[in-house]
Design a protein around this motif. Structure first.
Motif, mmCIF file in Angstrom:
data_model
loop_
_atom_site.group_PDB
_atom_site.id
_atom_site.type_symbol
_atom_site.label_atom_id
_atom_site.label_comp_id
_atom_site.label_asym_id
_atom_site.label_seq_id
_atom_site.Cartn_x
_atom_site.Cartn_y
_atom_site.Cartn_z
ATOM 1 N N TYR A 86 133.753 33.462 -39.960
ATOM 2 C CA TYR A 86 133.218 33.272 -41.294
ATOM 3 C C TYR A 86 133.671 34.412 -42.174
ATOM 4 C CZ TYR A 86 130.016 29.408 -40.205
ATOM 5 O OH TYR A 86 129.481 28.190 -39.869
ATOM 6 N N LYS A 87 133.892 34.078 -43.429
ATOM 7 C CA LYS A 87 134.287 35.055 -44.443
ATOM 8 C C LYS A 87 133.146 35.206 -45.435
ATOM 9 C CE LYS A 87 137.589 35.308 -48.310
ATOM 10 N NZ LYS A 87 138.723 34.590 -48.958
ATOM 11 N N GLN A 88 132.816 36.436 -45.763
ATOM 12 C CA GLN A 88 131.755 36.700 -46.731
ATOM 13 C C GLN A 88 132.321 37.586 -47.830
ATOM 14 O OE1 GLN A 88 128.262 38.940 -45.412
ATOM 15 N NE2 GLN A 88 126.934 37.463 -46.433
ATOM 16 N N ASP A 128 141.777 37.483 -49.883
ATOM 17 C CA ASP A 128 141.297 37.544 -48.495
ATOM 18 C C ASP A 128 140.351 38.717 -48.268
ATOM 19 O OD1 ASP A 128 144.593 36.594 -47.265
ATOM 20 O OD2 ASP A 128 142.896 35.328 -47.860
ATOM 21 N N ALA A 129 140.275 39.613 -49.228
ATOM 22 C CA ALA A 129 139.404 40.772 -49.079
ATOM 23 C C ALA A 129 137.951 40.316 -48.971
ATOM 24 C CB ALA A 129 139.563 41.709 -50.269
ATOM 25 N N ALA A 130 137.294 40.717 -47.878
ATOM 26 C CA ALA A 130 135.929 40.265 -47.615
ATOM 27 C C ALA A 130 135.450 40.879 -46.304
ATOM 28 C CB ALA A 130 135.876 38.733 -47.498
ATOM 29 N N MET A 131 134.185 40.606 -45.985
ATOM 30 C CA MET A 131 133.677 40.851 -44.632
ATOM 31 C C MET A 131 133.978 39.613 -43.808
ATOM 32 S SD MET A 131 132.233 43.763 -43.961
ATOM 33 C CE MET A 131 131.144 43.420 -42.583
ATOM 34 N N TYR A 132 134.453 39.824 -42.602
ATOM 35 C CA TYR A 132 134.730 38.715 -41.689
ATOM 36 C C TYR A 132 133.812 38.835 -40.477
ATOM 37 C CZ TYR A 132 138.774 37.352 -44.402
ATOM 38 O OH TYR A 132 139.591 36.907 -45.419
ATOM 39 N N PHE A 133 133.118 37.753 -40.214
ATOM 40 C CA PHE A 133 132.192 37.720 -39.089
ATOM 41 C C PHE A 133 132.682 36.714 -38.051
ATOM 42 C CE2 PHE A 133 128.748 40.328 -40.568
ATOM 43 C CZ PHE A 133 128.783 40.239 -41.941
ATOM 44 N N CYS A 134 132.692 37.160 -36.826
ATOM 45 C CA CYS A 134 132.939 36.277 -35.697
ATOM 46 C C CYS A 134 131.579 35.760 -35.238
ATOM 47 C CB CYS A 134 133.621 37.089 -34.592
ATOM 48 S SG CYS A 134 133.975 36.200 -33.070
ATOM 49 N N THR A 158 125.162 33.291 -33.348
ATOM 50 C CA THR A 158 125.109 34.708 -33.015
ATOM 51 C C THR A 158 126.320 35.360 -33.643
ATOM 52 O OG1 THR A 158 123.966 34.286 -30.928
ATOM 53 C CG2 THR A 158 125.077 36.403 -31.172
ATOM 54 N N PHE A 159 126.091 36.341 -34.488
ATOM 55 C CA PHE A 159 127.172 36.975 -35.235
ATOM 56 C C PHE A 159 127.541 38.318 -34.633
ATOM 57 C CE2 PHE A 159 127.661 34.428 -39.066
ATOM 58 C CZ PHE A 159 126.467 33.756 -39.177
ATOM 59 N N GLY A 160 128.806 38.697 -34.805
ATOM 60 C CA GLY A 160 129.206 40.082 -34.607
ATOM 61 C C GLY A 160 128.822 40.890 -35.836
ATOM 62 N N LYS A 161 129.068 42.194 -35.776
ATOM 63 C CA LYS A 161 128.653 43.069 -36.876
ATOM 64 C C LYS A 161 129.587 43.010 -38.069
ATOM 65 C CE LYS A 161 125.886 46.382 -34.315
ATOM 66 N NZ LYS A 161 125.609 47.805 -34.020
ATOM 67 N N GLY A 162 130.723 42.357 -37.908
ATOM 68 C CA GLY A 162 131.615 42.155 -39.034
ATOM 69 C C GLY A 162 132.721 43.187 -39.126
ATOM 70 N N THR A 163 133.798 42.759 -39.766
ATOM 71 C CA THR A 163 134.919 43.634 -40.078
ATOM 72 C C THR A 163 135.190 43.546 -41.569
ATOM 73 O OG1 THR A 163 135.969 43.359 -37.909
ATOM 74 C CG2 THR A 163 137.385 44.075 -39.739
ATOM 75 N N HIS A 164 135.192 44.678 -42.211
ATOM 76 C CA HIS A 164 135.478 44.728 -43.642
ATOM 77 C C HIS A 164 136.991 44.784 -43.833
ATOM 78 C CE1 HIS A 164 135.316 47.064 -47.680
ATOM 79 N NE2 HIS A 164 135.387 45.757 -47.889
#
Lengths: 116, 116
Positions: B37-39, B86-92, B105-111
């Protein structure tokens, strides 16, 4: 067209004053979720409804309650907000059932809650 | 309980280049679904790509592709020809086949930062 709508986008409430956040959906999905997302953290599931059946996560504080009066609407009630409850609250829906298409979650834009 | 780990809090890439975001997960289940997911800064979570665990073929959506290694429990996201948008937080994220029972269940994200 927005499919999951959260109101308001921003909410400021006083410490200890009850507050309600709302979510509506036009997807006719069976499942509605509420997630809490604190700054720079992953969303954390608070609870969800499968149709009218309420499912609470074990570690969700009693301070948080939810109502789902019909398929389209779901509310998050915080009975006595504390400073630690300041967060983004995300509503999501899914069709559920088996199959990949049924588990995809659709998110609203979130409500950012500030507690003063 | 499932866990999702994203070991890169932040990644930076030059516009038009390729970047890979890492994700590992832990589960005892053999069938499940994985998502990226992209935030964006506007905060609405948007699905980027999804993968069914029982499918060996890696999912691809335009510039986005995954490298799914089931035995290693790894699910990385490759973004080709990176764009400023594409700049965003990405959650697995992980979900069981039943879907509604546990939510995502999410990971902590990658900025992800895109350098012009």
């Amino acid at each position: 067209d927005a499919m999951v709508i959260q109101n308001p986008r921003y909410q400021v409430t006083q410490f200890g004053k009850p507050v309600t956040l709302s979510c509506s959906q036009t997807l006719n999905h069976n499942v509605m979720y509420w997630y809490q997302q604190k700054s720079s953290q992953a969303p954390k599931l608070l609870f969800h409804y499968y149709d009218k059946d309420f499912n609470n996560e074990a570690d969700t504080p009693d301070n948080f309650q939810s109502r789902r009066p019909n398929t389209s609407f779901c509310f998050l009630d915080i009975r006595s907000p504390g400073l630690g409850d300041a967060a983004m609250y995300l509503c999501a829906t899914s069709r559920d059932g088996t199959g990949l298409g049924n588990t995809e979650a659709f998110f609203g834009q979130g409500t950012r809650l500030t507690v003063v | 309980a499932q866990t999702v780990t994203q070991s890169q809090p932040e990644m930076s890439v030059q516009e038009a280049e390729t970047v890979t975001l890492s994700c590992t997960y832990d589960t005892s289940e053999s069938d499940y679904y994985l998502f990226w997911y992209k935030q964006p800064p506007s905060r609405q979570m948007i699905l980027v790509i999804r993968q069914e665990a029982y499918k060996q073929q890696n999912a691809t959506e335009n510039r986005f592709s995954v490298n799914f290694q089931k035995a290693a429990k790894s699910f990385s996201l490759k973004i080709s020809d990176s764009q400023l948008g594409d700049a965003a937080m990405y959650f697995c994220a992980f979900i069981s086949p039943g879907g509604g029972a546990d939510g995502l269940t999410f990971g902590k994200g990658t900025h992800l930062i895109i350098q012009p």
